[in-house]
Each structure stands twice: as structure tokens, then as C-alpha cells.
Design an enzyme around this catalytic site. Structure first.
Site, short mmCIF file in Angstrom:
data_model
loop_
_atom_site.label_atom_id
_atom_site.label_comp_id
_atom_site.label_asym_id
_atom_site.label_seq_id
_atom_site.Cartn_x
_atom_site.Cartn_y
_atom_site.Cartn_z
N TYR A 333 0.75 -1.10 0.07
CA TYR A 333 0.01 -0.01 0.04
C TYR A 333 0.93 1.19 0.03
CZ TYR A 333 -4.17 2.70 1.46
OH TYR A 333 -5.16 3.65 1.66
N CYS A 334 0.60 2.06 -1.07
CA CYS A 334 1.55 3.33 -1.21
C CYS A 334 3.14 3.21 -1.10
CB CYS A 334 1.12 4.15 -0.03
SG CYS A 334 1.68 6.00 -0.09
N ILE A 335 3.73 3.72 -0.08
CA ILE A 335 5.22 3.44 -0.25
C ILE A 335 5.54 2.17 -0.16
CG2 ILE A 335 5.39 4.09 2.01
CD1 ILE A 335 8.10 5.28 1.60
N GLY A 337 3.99 -0.35 -1.26
CA GLY A 337 3.85 -0.84 -2.52
C GLY A 337 4.96 -0.58 -3.50
#
Length: 603
Positions: A333-335, A337
Site C-alpha cells: 500500500y502506497c510507499i 507498494g
């Protein structure tokens, strides 16, 4: 009893309240002065863009004025003319003998929803003039020539911040809601507002950070993050939580979620009704979630390589060992990812086939277009961050929270401040906003590597990012993948996310565009039937063409993604209880790292 006696009685009854409020104001004023006297020292280069931006804009503006004075005169005369006309219309309305506002053609704006903004001549005059001023500033910024696109975007953004700051709704004397409330409560709302202001200043080292949620209404592990599970592994970077099964059978391939370490993982487990974690478990998956440590100065030298080696790869190996499988499905998720994609490239280089499929939530891997957050990624800010973390060993969560808040300043700063400080309202018991205020720090080395190498230089998508003894390349992400981006995401722009997925080397790609933003677009349970999403199998198209030709669906994307995941999760096996002989349960979910003020480094 006469009207005069009634008035005297009312005044007599109000007097003790007035005296009490004056005493409270005196005490609060002293506390306010004391809080401001101990205000944290924030570096000048983290308070706003460098002077070079404004200097270059001013130089370009004056150069243009000298070369084309008619353009400037036209702008000024247009503004003066509208202002004068507005004044004359207001005077004529008053001269008519009726207390009413002049005709109002300003656009609708939810900041001005009180009817007095339209009907009362004073408030309407102030509103209309503000809108004229705001439009004049915006037009002046747009007309400046000689700036490149990035500079123009930054000038536009920071000019809009000034415009939003100067809204009449942000000042007591020009806010009818606040004035009406003060009259209704005989000033009590202003006293309560001052109490709220002082409380927030004292809680944040003299820095004005508006408290968005009632912090007494929630406790992680009691009414947030309550899905049953056990911590089955812990090291200096993370705790690994394995969730208890809720079905008799589960898919053979376990699933692990890597949440961003900029925030805490329980955004995915706020409460049972909107918990993605609980929902995944209920679909019949063995689910693991990483809970990252909240670093302090002792983590100064922890970098991206440490997160990959001691975080991702260690977690993947532990899940494989506990479940007795060769491969794991992973979500980033986000960073997290972004870092998952780096890990996948490194695993390929090492010949380690640990990951069966990867899912990316709102993930950027191509930073060629940084979106809205890019205004904070020039050297003026990043140099300031590097100096800050070099001195302190970590980036305080205060800076990240403030940055993200200013991306939506009206919603996350000014409107909450008005409710709290002018209307005297207590913060709402809102779980999402409580989580939003529960930030985490970033290690010094990791923060600089991420900002310089990935965000600024876009190394992963344009040649390779040197990390953990390898050159991580985006084309080496070759596992089956599914990416979910969010249409109005102001942190990870969906078009940039899409371009990164296009560059990955996998031959099995799925892209889903969810409605709403960075958080609400992901935390969107099917029961709410909100937002909708788009799908299109042709990822060779430009982002604009992909969206134009995409099929729109109603409701949540969760079931669509789960159908994709199910095909890559193997046959059903007997449900797995948390832990194993080599990794017995250590502590119940949500673990200790998520609630610890300081990291507890144990193994």
C-alpha cells in the site's frame, strides 16, 4: 414583572457567567502565551517554498510589465472596474432603504453556505470582494510567462494556499456562523474555542495542529484494530500479525499485507464494518499483516535496504515457513507498494521465487509526474528535510502530517479550525480522523534515499535504483499483478500509478481505477455500495484513453479484486491457526508496535 425587571434579572443572572468566563480567559491566555513561548523551532526551509520561486516569478512579472504594459494595465483596470462596480451596487442596495445585498453572481462555494453570505449586505460585500480578489490573484499567476511548467504549478499551488488562508470564513469578525454561535451562547463558544486552541498548542509543542478527532473515543485494540489474531514474529523493524481464521477452509496460498510505514496499519482494520482485514479473512484467506515500528533517533542509519532485507524478505520467508508453502501472495500500500516492487526486482535477481502474485494499492513507481504532492519535492523542501533528519536522526511525523494536510487545507485545516476554535465544538468521534492523527516517524537514511533517489531522480523507472547490493529495475517486476489506484488521489496520482504498471515486466497485469481518494477509495467495503470503479484490460493505452474506454462498475472494487486473487491462491486447505512450533504466538493482535510511543527492539 415588567420588561425592565426581566432585563435586570437576565443581566444579573448573566453576570456570574461573565465573571467566570473572564477568569477562564485570563487563565487560558496565560497558558496560550506559555505554549507559544515554548514553540518548537521549525527550519525556515520547511515553512514554505524557497525565495527563489517568488523571486523568479516577480522578475518574470516585472519583465513582462516592461515589455507589455498594456497587459498589466488591462488586468488592473479589469480588477479595479469590478471592485468599483461591486461597491456601487452595494451602495445602491443600501440607498434603496432596504437592508439587502446586491445581485450576486459569484460561483457556489461550500465555505459560504450560511444564508447570511447571500442575504446580509455586510457579509455579502465581504464575500464578493474576497472572490474578486481571489480571481484577480489567480489570473495574475496564470498570466506570468517565463516560468517552466513545474515552477508554474508550484506558484499556482502556493498562491492558492495564500488565497485560502485569507478567506473571510477564517476570521471571527467576518464569519457569521461564529458570530451567531457566540451570541447564542453568550460568548461561551468563544471561551470553549480558546480552550480547544490552547489544548492543541500544548499538545503539539506550540505548533498549531488542529485536533481532528476525539482522542478519548478510541483505543487501538479495544474499538479499533480488533480483528482476532496473534503476533507471530518480531524484529527491530516490524511485528508480523497472523489473523485467526473465520472459515473452516482457507486458500492454500497465504496473503501478506505490507502497509505504509508513514502511517499505522489499522487503517485497514478500523472497525468490523469497514475492515479490509476482517473482510479478507472472511473470504477464506490466511492473512498476515506487517505492523511497522515507529522509529526514533536510534534508527538514523536504517535505509531502504533494511526495509527490504529485514522487512519484506524476512516477512516473506517467515510466512512461507509458518504455512509450509513455497510462494506467498503480497499486497503493498502506497510507499509499501513502491518498496514491494523494489523487493520483487531484487528477488528476481537472486533467483528467489517467493511471491506468487502482487497487489499494489495506490502505488507510485514512476515518479516522472509527481502529481499534487510534487510541489513539496523540489530541492528547497527536500534540502530542508535532509538537514532536519541529519540533525535529529529521523523525520518527525509532524512534517508528513502537515504536508498532507496542506494538500487539502480547506478540509483538513481551516474548516476543522473554524469548528474547534470559533464555534467551540469538540472534535468528532470519527475513527478515520483519529487514525489520521496517529502518525509515525521516518528513519533519516530511508527518508533521504526515498526522496532523492525515487521521488526526485525517478531512478527505479528510468534506469535502476541502487539498493541492497542490486540495481532494482521496474521491468524486473514480472509476477502476476493487480494495481488499484484512486481517481481523486492527491498523494499518488492514478495516472502516474498506471504509467508505472505499464512499465513493469509482468505479462499478467490488471488495473482497477477506484472512485474517491487515497484512503476512502481503498477502505470502501461492499456493504456501503459507494464510489464505483473502472476496469479495462488494454493497458497499452494512454491513461486518458484507458479511462475513456473503461467499463464502469457500481460499488466496491473489493469483490472484483478478490475474484482475481482467488484464481491465484490455490486449492482450499484446513484453516490455519496463528503461529507454528518455530513461531509461536507472542502477543495478541494488534500487537505492541502499533501502540508503543517508543520502539521496543526485541527479537
Amino acid at each position: 414583572m415588567s420588561n425592565s425587571e426581566n432585563s435586570d434579572t437576565a443581566a444579573g443572572e448573566a453576570l456570574p457567567n461573565l465573571e467566570e468566563n473572564m477568569a477562564r480567559i485570563e487563565e487560558l491566555t496565560q497558558r496560550l502565551v506559555n505554549a507559544l513561548a515554548h514553540k518548537r523551532q521549525v527550519r525556515d526551509d520547511l515553512q514554505g517554498p524557497g525565495h527563489e520561486l517568488y523571486a523568479k516569478a516577480a522578475t518574470a512579472y516585472w519583465a513582462e510589465m516592461m515589455q507589455n504594459p498594456a497587459k498589466l494595465i488591462e488586468q488592473q483596470v479589469g480588477y479595479w472596474g469590478k471592485t468599483l462596480q461591486h461597491y456601487v451596487e452595494a451602495q445602491q442596495a443600501l440607498a434603496s432603504g432596504q437592508i439587502k445585498a446586491p445581485e450576486d453572481h459569484t460561483p457556489s462555494d461550500r465555505r459560504f453556505k450560511n444564508p447570511l453570505w447571500d442575504s446580509h449586505p455586510y457579509f455579502n460585500f465581504v464575500k464578493q470582494q474576497y472572490m474578486l480578489n481571489a480571481d484577480a490573484v489567480a489570473q495574475a499567476v496564470e498570466s506570468i510567462e517565463g516560468l517552466d511548467e513545474r515552477e508554474q504549478n508550484r506558484l499556482r499551488y502556493f498562491s492558492q494556499q495564500i488565497i485560502d488562508l485569507m478567506s473571510p470564513t477564517n476570521f471571527l469578525a467576518t464569519n457569521p456562523d461564529a458570530l451567531e454561535r457566540a451570541v447564542e451562547t453568550e460568548g461561551e463558544s468563544l471561551v470553549k474555542g480558546l480552550e480547544n486552541l490552547v489544548h492543541d498548542l500544548e499538545a503539539n509543542e506550540g505548533e498549531l495542529i488542529v485536533n481532528l478527532a476525539d482522542k478519548e473515543a478510541f483505543k487501538v485494540g479495544e474499538n479499533l484494530g480488533t480483528t482476532p489474531g496473534e503476533v507471530v514474529f518480531r524484529n527491530h523493524l516490524f511485528e508480523l500479525i497472523q489473523y485467526a481464521p473465520s472459515t473452516e477452509k482457507v486458500h492454500g496460498t497465504p496473503l501478506i499485507i505490507f502497509p505504509p510505514w508513514i502511517n499505522k496499519f489499522y487503517i485497514l482494520d478500523l472497525k468490523s464494518q469497514n475492515s479490509l482485514i476482517k473482510w479478507i479473512v472472511d473470504q477464506g484467506y490466511t492473512l498476515f499483516v506487517v505492523s511497522w515500528v515507529n522509529p526514533d533517533a536510534t534508527y538514523r542509519d536504517v535505509g531502504m535496504a533494511d526495509y527490504i532485507e529485514d522487512g519484506y524478505i524476512t516477512a516473506l520467508e517467515t510466512v512461507r515457513e509458518i504455512c509450509g508453502v513455497k510462494k506467498v501472495n503480497a499486497i503493498g500500500y502506497c510507499i509499501a507498494g513502491t518498496t514491494l516492487s523494489l523487493t520483487l526486482s531484487i528477488l528476481k535477481d537472486r533467483g528467489l521465487d517467493y511471491v506468487n502474485s502482487a497487489t499494489f494499492f495506490t502505488t507510485l513507481t514512476d515518479f516522472s509526474d509527481q502529481g499534487e504532492v510534487g510541489v513539496f519535492l523540489d530541492n528547497d523542501f527536500v534540502d530542508g528535510i535532509e538537514a532536519e533528519v541529519t540533525e535529529n536522526g529521523y523525520l518527525d511525523s509532524f512534517y508528513m502530517a502537515r504536508t498532507f494536510s496542506f494538500l487539502r487545507s480547506n478540509d483538513l485545516i481551516y474548516q476543522p479550525a473554524i469548528r474547534s476554535y470559533m464555534l467551540g465544538e469538540s472534535p468528532p468521534a470519527f475513527d478515520l480522523l483519529y487514525w489520521n492523527g496517529d502518525g509515525t516517524n521516518l528513519p533519516a537514511k530511508m527518508a533521504v534515499e526515498y526522496l532523492r533517489g525515487l521521488c526526485q531522480r525517478d531512478e527505479f523507472a528510468s534506469g535502476g535504483f541502487e539498493v541492497a547490493g542490486h540495481t532494482a529495475k521496474i521491468e524486473n517486476v514480472q509476477v502476476p499483478l493487480c494495481a488499484i489506484a484512486c481517481e481523486t488521489d492527491h498523494i499518488a496520482a492514478w495516472k502516474s500509478s498506471y504509467r508505472g504498471i505499464q512499465k513493469m515486466g509482468s505479462k499478467d497485469k490488471t488495473f482497477i481505477l477506484a472512485g474517491s481518494g487515497h484512503i476512502a477509495g481503498i477502505v470502501n467495503p461492499p456493504v456501503k455500495n459507494k464510489y464505483g470503479y473502472w476496469t479495462n484490460d488494454d493497458l497499452s493505452l494512454s491513461p486518458e484513453d484507458w479511462q475513456a474506454r473503461a467499463e464502469q462498475h457500481g460499488g466496491s472494487w473489493w469483490p472484483h479484486w478478490e475474484k482475481w486473487l482467488r484464481k491465484r491462491s490455490g486449492k482450499k486447505v484446513e484453516a490455519r491457526e496463528p503461529g507454528s512450533k518455530t513461531h509461536p504466538p507472542i502477543a495478541p493482535a494488534p500487537g505492541t508496535y502499533v501502540v508503543a510511543d517508543k520502539p521496543k527492539i526485541t527479537s
